[in-house]
Write an enzyme that holds these catalytic residues in place. Structure first.
Site, PDB file in Angstrom:
ATOM      1  N   ARG A 134       0.811  -1.229   0.000  1.00  0.00           N
ATOM      2  CA  ARG A 134       0.000   0.000   0.000  1.00  0.00           C
ATOM      3  C   ARG A 134       0.846   1.283   0.000  1.00  0.00           C
ATOM      4  O   ARG A 134       0.639   2.182  -0.813  1.00  0.00           O
ATOM      5  CB  ARG A 134      -0.905   0.043   1.244  1.00  0.00           C
ATOM      6  CG  ARG A 134      -2.184  -0.692   1.105  1.00  0.00           C
ATOM      7  CD  ARG A 134      -2.627  -1.186   2.469  1.00  0.00           C
ATOM      8  NE  ARG A 134      -1.795  -2.329   2.819  1.00  0.00           N
ATOM      9  CZ  ARG A 134      -2.167  -3.580   2.648  1.00  0.00           C
ATOM     10  NH1 ARG A 134      -3.363  -3.838   2.224  1.00  0.00           N
ATOM     11  NH2 ARG A 134      -1.360  -4.582   2.919  1.00  0.00           N
ATOM     12  N   THR A 135       1.762   1.374   0.952  1.00  0.00           N
ATOM     13  CA  THR A 135       2.461   2.649   1.143  1.00  0.00           C
ATOM     14  C   THR A 135       3.295   2.999  -0.093  1.00  0.00           C
ATOM     15  O   THR A 135       3.219   4.106  -0.614  1.00  0.00           O
ATOM     16  CB  THR A 135       3.354   2.575   2.394  1.00  0.00           C
ATOM     17  OG1 THR A 135       2.550   2.155   3.496  1.00  0.00           O
ATOM     18  CG2 THR A 135       3.978   3.921   2.711  1.00  0.00           C
ATOM     19  N   LYS A 161      24.711  -5.282  -2.771  1.00  0.00           N
ATOM     20  CA  LYS A 161      26.177  -5.361  -2.908  1.00  0.00           C
ATOM     21  C   LYS A 161      26.871  -4.740  -1.712  1.00  0.00           C
ATOM     22  O   LYS A 161      28.082  -4.546  -1.704  1.00  0.00           O
ATOM     23  CB  LYS A 161      26.626  -4.644  -4.180  1.00  0.00           C
ATOM     24  CG  LYS A 161      26.036  -5.212  -5.465  1.00  0.00           C
ATOM     25  CD  LYS A 161      26.583  -4.438  -6.652  1.00  0.00           C
ATOM     26  CE  LYS A 161      25.898  -4.821  -7.941  1.00  0.00           C
ATOM     27  NZ  LYS A 161      26.225  -3.883  -9.025  1.00  0.00           N
ATOM     28  N   ARG A 215      11.592   3.948   3.602  1.00  0.00           N
ATOM     29  CA  ARG A 215      11.182   2.988   4.631  1.00  0.00           C
ATOM     30  C   ARG A 215      12.400   2.165   5.031  1.00  0.00           C
ATOM     31  O   ARG A 215      13.126   1.672   4.170  1.00  0.00           O
ATOM     32  CB  ARG A 215      10.070   2.072   4.118  1.00  0.00           C
ATOM     33  CG  ARG A 215       9.763   0.942   5.077  1.00  0.00           C
ATOM     34  CD  ARG A 215       8.525   0.165   4.717  1.00  0.00           C
ATOM     35  NE  ARG A 215       7.315   0.914   5.005  1.00  0.00           N
ATOM     36  CZ  ARG A 215       6.094   0.390   4.971  1.00  0.00           C
ATOM     37  NH1 ARG A 215       5.936  -0.877   4.654  1.00  0.00           N
ATOM     38  NH2 ARG A 215       5.033   1.121   5.247  1.00  0.00           N
ATOM     39  N   HIS A 261       5.221   6.357  11.354  1.00  0.00           N
ATOM     40  CA  HIS A 261       4.702   6.165  10.002  1.00  0.00           C
ATOM     41  C   HIS A 261       3.695   7.299   9.782  1.00  0.00           C
ATOM     42  O   HIS A 261       2.482   7.092   9.777  1.00  0.00           O
ATOM     43  CB  HIS A 261       4.025   4.788   9.932  1.00  0.00           C
ATOM     44  CG  HIS A 261       3.677   4.322   8.563  1.00  0.00           C
ATOM     45  ND1 HIS A 261       3.797   5.106   7.430  1.00  0.00           N
ATOM     46  CD2 HIS A 261       3.182   3.129   8.133  1.00  0.00           C
ATOM     47  CE1 HIS A 261       3.402   4.411   6.382  1.00  0.00           C
ATOM     48  NE2 HIS A 261       3.023   3.218   6.779  1.00  0.00           N
TER      49      HIS A 261
HETATM   50  C1  NCD Z   1       1.978  -0.808   8.363  1.00  0.00           C
HETATM   51  C2  NCD Z   1       3.479  -0.654   8.417  1.00  0.00           C
HETATM   52  O1  NCD Z   1       4.196  -1.026   7.501  1.00  0.00           O
HETATM   53  O2  NCD Z   1       3.910  -0.137   9.433  1.00  0.00           O
HETATM   54  N1  NCD Z   1       1.444  -1.080   7.107  1.00  0.00           N
HETATM   55  C3  NCD Z   1       1.254  -0.100   6.185  1.00  0.00           C
HETATM   56  O3  NCD Z   1       2.055   0.793   6.028  1.00  0.00           O
HETATM   57  N2  NCD Z   1       0.127  -0.156   5.475  1.00  0.00           N
HETATM   58  C4  NCD Z   1       1.490  -1.732   9.396  1.00  0.00           C
HETATM   59  C5  NCD Z   1       1.876  -3.180   9.318  1.00  0.00           C
HETATM   60  O4  NCD Z   1       2.781  -3.568   8.584  1.00  0.00           O
HETATM   61  O5  NCD Z   1       1.259  -3.951  10.054  1.00  0.00           O
END
Ligand code: NCD
Length: 320
Positions: A64-65, A92, A114, A142
């Protein structure tokens, strides 16, 4: 009513909602509301970010993100490039610092990042000059998820202040929970937390507007919103609860527990879901669920963040 204010996010690094004011949060939510109309158009394109380049740099998995940041950039005419750790020089052994410097040299305007380490996004702001947007740093934060949760709640409830939100599950490992708590408190929401004792952070303390419960039932009682969290097995070094079946029985959101909340309670889950563990399928797909809305709102909120940080937005208008 729209009023003018000096609020601007231009050039701001988006590291966590602890660094946001209520006015800045409102600015993002109001901008996202306008952006959402674009997603429903036949031709999903605005020229806002023409000539800007955006990189998504993901060291952890994401559906999703990452996709919603990519689409958000593309709907706004930015050039978007995706880097994942498995397909880049990271395999690498290239360091985070060198990867960031390489992207800066290529003229990138924003890096959406991320990483499994808490503070990784903040570190990036010390190394390079493009706008850094934290898309999840370990269990810390987040922020775009926290904002899209607020957006979804406001969409359904018409307000934020005065609502009661229950956040249940693996709070200890959840960056979503942390961003929720920061954002929700700033907007005047009462937050009730519950989960297995081993999955509640040690530092978690009750303070005005934040309540910690031993039993999920007590957190859910009369809630306007329930945000269900995934058990983050990947962040646990050892077993912190007996079994998934046991977890579902004592902490999972099922019909009986749902009945304790307000009748029109809104169900949120950031995804990915472990259906049958933290949430039953009938609730995940039921009438109270806003989980699909969250996904769509995620694109709108990320369009707003990119617009506001890279261009400053439209004359800094915010809603009272
Ligand atoms: C979350 C995350 O990655 O922190 N998911 C997300 O971004 N949609 C929560 C999760 O992974 O449970």
């Amino acid at each position: 009513m729209l009023s003018r204010n000096n609020v601007s996010l231009r050039g701001k690094n988006i590291l966590g909602l602890e660094y946001f004011s209520a006015e800045e949060i409102n600015l993002v939510l109001d901008t996202a509301k306008e952006m959402k109309n674009i997603i429903h158009r036949d031709i999903k394109k605005l020229p806002t970010l023409r000539g800007k380049s955006v990189v998504t740099l993901f060291y952890e998995p994401s559906t999703r993100t990452r996709t919603s940041f990519e689409l958000a950039g593309k709907y706004l005419s930015a050039d978007v490039v995706n880097i994942t750790s498995s397909t880049s020089s990271i395999v690498k052994g290239e360091s985070l610092r060198d990867t960031l410097l390489t992207l800066e040299d290529m003229g990138v305007d924003a890096i959406i990042m991320r990483h499994s380490a808490e503070g990784a996004a903040e570190y990036a702001t010390k190394v390079v000059s493009p706008v850094i947007i934290n898309a999840g740093d370990g269990a810390h934060a987040h922020p775009s998820q926290g904002l899209l949760n607020l957006f979804t709640i406001r969409q359904h409830k018409g307000k934020l202040a005065g609502l009661k939100v229950a956040i249940i599950g693996d709070i200890a490992h959840s960056r979503v929970a942390r961003s929720d708590i920061w954002g929700m408190r700033k907007m005047g929401i009462e937050v009730h937390l519950a989960g297995p004792k081993t999955l509640l952070p040690r530092f978690l303390q009750e303070e005005p507007g934040i309540f910690v419960h031993d039993r999920v039932e007590d957190a859910i009682k009369d809630a306007d919103v329930i945000n269900v969290l995934r058990i983050q097995l990947e962040r646990m070094k050892s077993g912190l609860f007996p079994s998934l079946r046991e977890y579902a029985r004592i902490f999972g959101l099922n019909k009986q527990r749902l009945a304790l909340a307000k009748k029109d309670v809104l169900i949120l889950h950031p995804g990915p879901m472990n259906k049958g563990v933290e949430i039953s399928p009938e609730i995940a797909y039921g009438l109270n669920s806003a989980i699909q809305d969250q996904v769509q709102n995620g694109v709108a909120v990320r369009m707003a963040l990119l617009t506001l940080t890279l261009t400053g937005g439209k004359n800094n208008e915010i809603t009272d």
